[in-house]
Structure formats: structure tokens, C-alpha cells
Scaffold this motif. Structure first.
Motif, PDB file in Angstrom:
ATOM      1  N   ALA A  17       0.832  -1.205   0.000  1.00 42.05           N
ATOM      2  CA  ALA A  17       0.000   0.000   0.000  1.00 42.05           C
ATOM      3  C   ALA A  17       0.868   1.257   0.000  1.00 42.05           C
ATOM      4  O   ALA A  17       0.580   2.238  -0.703  1.00 42.05           O
ATOM      5  N   THR A  18       1.951   1.228   0.776  1.00 43.40           N
ATOM      6  CA  THR A  18       2.868   2.370   0.818  1.00 43.40           C
ATOM      7  C   THR A  18       3.531   2.587  -0.534  1.00 43.40           C
ATOM      8  O   THR A  18       3.626   3.717  -1.037  1.00 43.40           O
ATOM      9  N   ALA A  19       4.006   1.489  -1.141  1.00 39.10           N
ATOM     10  CA  ALA A  19       4.644   1.585  -2.454  1.00 39.10           C
ATOM     11  C   ALA A  19       3.661   2.083  -3.509  1.00 39.10           C
ATOM     12  O   ALA A  19       4.017   2.879  -4.388  1.00 39.10           O
ATOM     13  N   THR A  20       2.418   1.622  -3.422  1.00 41.91           N
ATOM     14  CA  THR A  20       1.384   2.078  -4.349  1.00 41.91           C
ATOM     15  C   THR A  20       1.177   3.582  -4.237  1.00 41.91           C
ATOM     16  O   THR A  20       1.103   4.305  -5.230  1.00 41.91           O
ATOM     17  N   GLY A  21       1.098   4.080  -2.990  1.00 39.83           N
ATOM     18  CA  GLY A  21       0.908   5.507  -2.781  1.00 39.83           C
ATOM     19  C   GLY A  21       2.076   6.340  -3.284  1.00 39.83           C
ATOM     20  O   GLY A  21       1.883   7.358  -3.944  1.00 39.83           O
ATOM     21  N   LEU A  22       3.308   5.895  -2.996  1.00 34.40           N
ATOM     22  CA  LEU A  22       4.486   6.622  -3.451  1.00 34.40           C
ATOM     23  C   LEU A  22       4.560   6.674  -4.976  1.00 34.40           C
ATOM     24  O   LEU A  22       4.918   7.699  -5.563  1.00 34.40           O
ATOM     25  N   THR A  23       4.212   5.565  -5.604  1.00 41.71           N
ATOM     26  CA  THR A  23       4.309   5.488  -7.059  1.00 41.71           C
ATOM     27  C   THR A  23       3.303   6.404  -7.738  1.00 41.71           C
ATOM     28  O   THR A  23       3.648   7.185  -8.638  1.00 41.71           O
ATOM     29  N   VAL A  24       2.055   6.338  -7.310  1.00 40.34           N
ATOM     30  CA  VAL A  24       1.017   7.147  -7.935  1.00 40.34           C
ATOM     31  C   VAL A  24       1.185   8.630  -7.607  1.00 40.34           C
ATOM     32  O   VAL A  24       0.856   9.503  -8.416  1.00 40.34           O
ATOM     33  N   VAL A 135      -8.202  -6.147   1.497  1.00 38.78           N
ATOM     34  CA  VAL A 135      -6.846  -5.955   0.987  1.00 38.78           C
ATOM     35  C   VAL A 135      -6.829  -4.909  -0.127  1.00 38.78           C
ATOM     36  O   VAL A 135      -5.989  -3.998  -0.133  1.00 38.78           O
ATOM     37  N   VAL A 136      -7.758  -5.028  -1.067  1.00 38.32           N
ATOM     38  CA  VAL A 136      -7.833  -4.044  -2.151  1.00 38.32           C
ATOM     39  C   VAL A 136      -8.126  -2.660  -1.582  1.00 38.32           C
ATOM     40  O   VAL A 136      -7.532  -1.650  -2.007  1.00 38.32           O
ATOM     41  N   GLY A 137      -9.012  -2.598  -0.596  1.00 37.38           N
ATOM     42  CA  GLY A 137      -9.318  -1.320   0.037  1.00 37.38           C
ATOM     43  C   GLY A 137      -8.108  -0.696   0.708  1.00 37.38           C
ATOM     44  O   GLY A 137      -7.911   0.518   0.657  1.00 37.38           O
ATOM     45  N   THR A 138      -7.268  -1.534   1.339  1.00 35.59           N
ATOM     46  CA  THR A 138      -6.056  -1.029   1.992  1.00 35.59           C
ATOM     47  C   THR A 138      -5.096  -0.443   0.968  1.00 35.59           C
ATOM     48  O   THR A 138      -4.533   0.650   1.163  1.00 35.59           O
ATOM     49  N   LEU A 139      -4.877  -1.147  -0.136  1.00 35.29           N
ATOM     50  CA  LEU A 139      -3.982  -0.624  -1.163  1.00 35.29           C
ATOM     51  C   LEU A 139      -4.548   0.638  -1.802  1.00 35.29           C
ATOM     52  O   LEU A 139      -3.793   1.573  -2.120  1.00 35.29           O
ATOM     53  N   MET A 140      -5.860   0.684  -1.986  1.00 30.83           N
ATOM     54  CA  MET A 140      -6.451   1.880  -2.571  1.00 30.83           C
ATOM     55  C   MET A 140      -6.423   3.053  -1.591  1.00 30.83           C
ATOM     56  O   MET A 140      -6.356   4.211  -2.007  1.00 30.83           O
ATOM     57  N   SER A 141      -6.462   2.765  -0.286  1.00 33.22           N
ATOM     58  CA  SER A 141      -6.263   3.831   0.697  1.00 33.22           C
ATOM     59  C   SER A 141      -4.866   4.418   0.549  1.00 33.22           C
ATOM     60  O   SER A 141      -4.680   5.636   0.590  1.00 33.22           O
TER      61      SER A 141
END
Length: 405
Positions: A17-24, A135-141
Motif C-alpha cells: 500500500a505504501t509503495a502504491t501511494g508513493l508510485t502514484v 486488501v484491495v481497500g487497503t492498497l487503494m487507501s
């Protein structure tokens, strides 16, 4: 077939989730800085908006041409390689002597920051079915927090060290993220028995064959169009009278919108309980509701803040509900399903950015609001009718299955 998914630990979920946020986040640093960048390069508000539009369109291109590779190649290597290349684009933006090179760096970053959209279906495949929505909700958060906190961080850094500083910091963070992901992610390879052209063609084929995907892609397109329609001209609204805010203050509006991250968790949990339809309809209604206080955004800071919170909550609720519905269709094709959905989603974002920058330059904030209300009404109508038809179809199919059994 994909290998049997290992259990996804809470720690690994948070890391992804952290990596997803940093990337986007890499695609959104420029938004609160547009008036400052415009002043440095001598640009109009409409021309400065091309920076945001380039980020959206390049991200959309990466979604269509790169994300499907997650169903074909080893996913850890793919994610890490794209993360490193995104860092290269950020470095180019940091050093850019002209707006043309800034747009080029933005485009490179946008294309390869779709690593986030390989991580989300990867996590969905690794999760236990009964916890997939959470899990999907956590990554989207994480994704939404990345988008919104990017504005706050870039605005603050701009006030301290100039607008270029955020791009240098972001490139370093992306390098750290790549190392982190390489060490923590398991090796996972998709095997779909297709070559690359067939893989891309199958994305379009899925859009043709899956009515759920088509509807959810359309709803996602309209919701993210509304998101970009609001956020792209916001920097110009807040930099002018009566507010005349600095970059740092404008960036803080991202913190207000970060409340929307809670909707991601709510949407995921409702999906796990079989209430994804309800979550989608609530989100669509809230999209319309958000534009009511935004009518007075030019005169009232409170109205603007209320509108920001409701809009971001609504967009995230619709988005997470859409993704859970799409991922449930064909588990072996999650990356391609995600590519089709998210490509449409970010086409909507690009259209919203174009509309927002051009309408604001043409007729000011009132034109932005009228457009927002109109698109919100259309989204609510399409969603209400489309979801009702799909629920009726699902009921008929369930009844037929019971009869045959």
C-alpha cells in the motif's frame, strides 16, 4: 494459470500500500504548483494544465500497454523495473530547463508509475478470497493518500526550496521503494499462453465480452473525470483573489481530501459482505452532493472544504467498489481486467483535467461547477440504471443455476 497464492501478511499488505501511494503520487506533485510553474516559464493557466494532462495521458498509455504484462511476466521484476524508470522521469523533471522537457519527464514518470496498478491485482491474487475486498481497500487507501499527500508535500517543499525540490526527493523515494519491493515481494509469474499482441488484444476483448467491466469502466471514467475537473483548476482558484494562498497552503488541501482514504476501507468491507452495489450507489449520489457546496467555493472557504471532503470520499468509494467487482470476474486475467478498467479511469482523469483548465480559463469557477453537476447527474443516472439491470441479470442467472442443479 497463476501459482497458488501464498497468504498475504498484514505487513506485506501495508508495504504494498505504501509503495502504491508513493508510485502514484509522482503524477500529482505538480498540481498545487501550476501557477508557480506557469509564472517561471511564462505560461497561461490553460497551457500549464498540459503538465497535468501529460501525466494523465501517459499514465493511461502505461495502463494499456504495460499493466497487462503482469499476466505474462514475472511480476516482482516488472514492478521494480517500472519503479526505477519512473524515478528517471522524476530526475528529468527536476533538471528540466524548459517546459517541454518538464512535460517529457512527467510523461516518462506517468508511463512507468503504473507499477501501482500491477501491485493492486497482485495483492488481490495473493489474498484469501474472504479478505480480498479489505486488501484491495487497503492498497487503494494507500493510493489515495499518495495522491492527496503529494499535493501537501509538494506545496510545502516549494515554499521552502522551490518547486523543483519535490521531484528530486520523489526520485530518491522511488529508488528506496524499488529496493524495498525487490526484497519483500515474492516471485510470481502469470502464464496465459499468449504473446504480447494477443495480450493487448485480449484487454479489448474483455471490454467487449464483460458487461460488468464495461459499466464499471464507464462509472470509473466519469468519477475520476470529476476528481480531475475539481483538482486541476483548484491551484488557480486558491492563488487568486480572495484567497491568494501560497503553494504551501494550497498543498494543504490535499490533507483535507485525505479523509477520502477511509472510504477505500469502507468500500472494500462492503464488497466482502456482498454490498458492492450499495457502496457504488452511495458513492455516485455523494459525487453529486459534493458539487452543491462547491457552488460557493469562490466566496466561502468552509464550503470549499466541505466539497473537497465529500468529493474525495465519493470518488474513492466508487473506485474501490468498481475494482472489487472487476477483480471477481476472471481471476486468471486480473491484470488485463485492471488494465481495461484503469485505462478508462485515467482517460476520464485526462478529460477532467482538460475540461477543468480550459473551463476555468474561459469562464472561471462557475463553468467548472456547472460541468461538475452535469457529469455527476449523468453518472448517477447511468449507475442507477446499469446496476439495476445487472442485479436483475444476476438474479435470473442464479435462479437458472438453482433450477439446473
Amino acid at each position: 494459470m497463476l501459482h497458488s497464492p501464498p497468504l498475504l501478511s498484514r505487513g506485506l499488505t501495508l508495504l504494498m500500500a505504501t509503495a502504491t501511494g508513493l508510485t502514484v503520487a509522482s503524477n500529482y506533485y505538480a498540481q498545487p504548483l501550476l501557477h508557480t510553474i506557469a509564472a517561471e516559464f511564462g505560461l497561461s493557466s490553460g497551457y500549464a494544465g498540459l503538465i497535468v494532462i501529460a501525466a494523465q495521458l501517459s499514465y493511461g498509455a502505461g495502463l494499456f500497454f504495460l499493466v497487462p504484462l503482469g499476466d505474462l511476466l514475472e511480476q516482482r521484476r516488472l514492478v521494480v523495473a517500472m519503479t526505477l524508470l519512473s524515478a528517471v522521469g522524476l530526475l528529468l523533471s527536476w533538471a528540466a530547463p524548459s517546459v517541454g522537457l518538464l512535460i517529457l519527464g512527467t510523461s516518462i514518470t506517468g508511463v512507468f508509475s503504473v507499477a501501482a496498478q500491477v501491485l493492486v491485482p497482485m495483492a488481490a491474487s495473493m489474498a484469501e478470497p474472504e479478505h480480498r475486498g479489505r486488501v484491495v481497500g487497503t492498497l487503494m487507501s494507500g493510493l489515495l493518500l499518495g495522491i492527496l499527500l503529494a499535493r501537501a508535500v509538494s506545496g510545502s517543499l516549494s515554499a521552502i526550496a522551490g518547486w523543483r525540490s519535490i521531484y528530486l526527493l520523489a526520485s530518491v523515494l522511488m529508488l528506496i521503494s524499488a529496493i524495498w519491493l525487490w526484497q519483500a515481494l515474492p516471485q510470481r509469474r502469470g502464464s496465459v499462453g499468449m504473446d504480447y499482441p494477443q495480450l493487448l488484444a485480449s484487454v479489448l476483448q474483455l471490454l467487449v465480452e464483460e458487461p460488468v467491466l464495461r459499466l464499471r469502466a464507464l462509472l470509473g471514467m466519469m468519477s475520476f473525470c470529476l476528481f480531475a475537473l475539481f483538482w486541476t483548476p483548484l491551484a488557480f482558484l486558491l492563488a487568486n483573489e480572495p484567497y491568494e494562498f501560497s503553494d504551501a497552503t494550497i498543498g494543504l488541501f490535499g490533507l483535507v481530501g485525505a479523509v477520502g482514504a477511509f472510504a477505500a476501507s469502507l468500500g472494500g468491507r462492503l464488497a466482502d459482505r456482498g454490498k458492492g452495489y450499495l457502496a457504488t450507489l452511495i458513492g455516485l449520489a455523494a459525487l453529486l452532493l459534493a458539487w452543491i457546496p462547491l457552488v460557493w467555493a469562490e466566496q466561502s472557504l468552509i464550503a470549499l472544504l466541505v466539497g473537497v471532503v465529500i468529493l474525495d470520499l465519493a470518488v474513492q468509494l466508487v473506485h474501490v467498489s468498481n475494482q472489487n467487482a472487476v477483480y471477481a470476474l476472471q481471476p486468471q486475467a486480473r491484470n488485463r481486467l485492471n488494465a481495461g478498467y484503469i485505462t478508462c479511469y485515467f482517460i476520464g482523469g485526462a478529460l477532467g483535467s482538460i475540461l477543468g483548465s480550459q473551463l476555468y480559463q474561459w469562464q472561471g469557477w462557475s463553468a467548472v461547477v456547472v460541468s461538475g453537476i452535469s457529469i455527476s447527474l449523468l453518472a448517477l443516472a447511468v449507475g442507477s440504471i446499469g446496476l439495476a439491470i445487472q442485479r436483475r441479470t444476476d438474479s435470473i442467472l442464479d435462479a437458472q443455476a438453482c433450477y439446473l442443479a
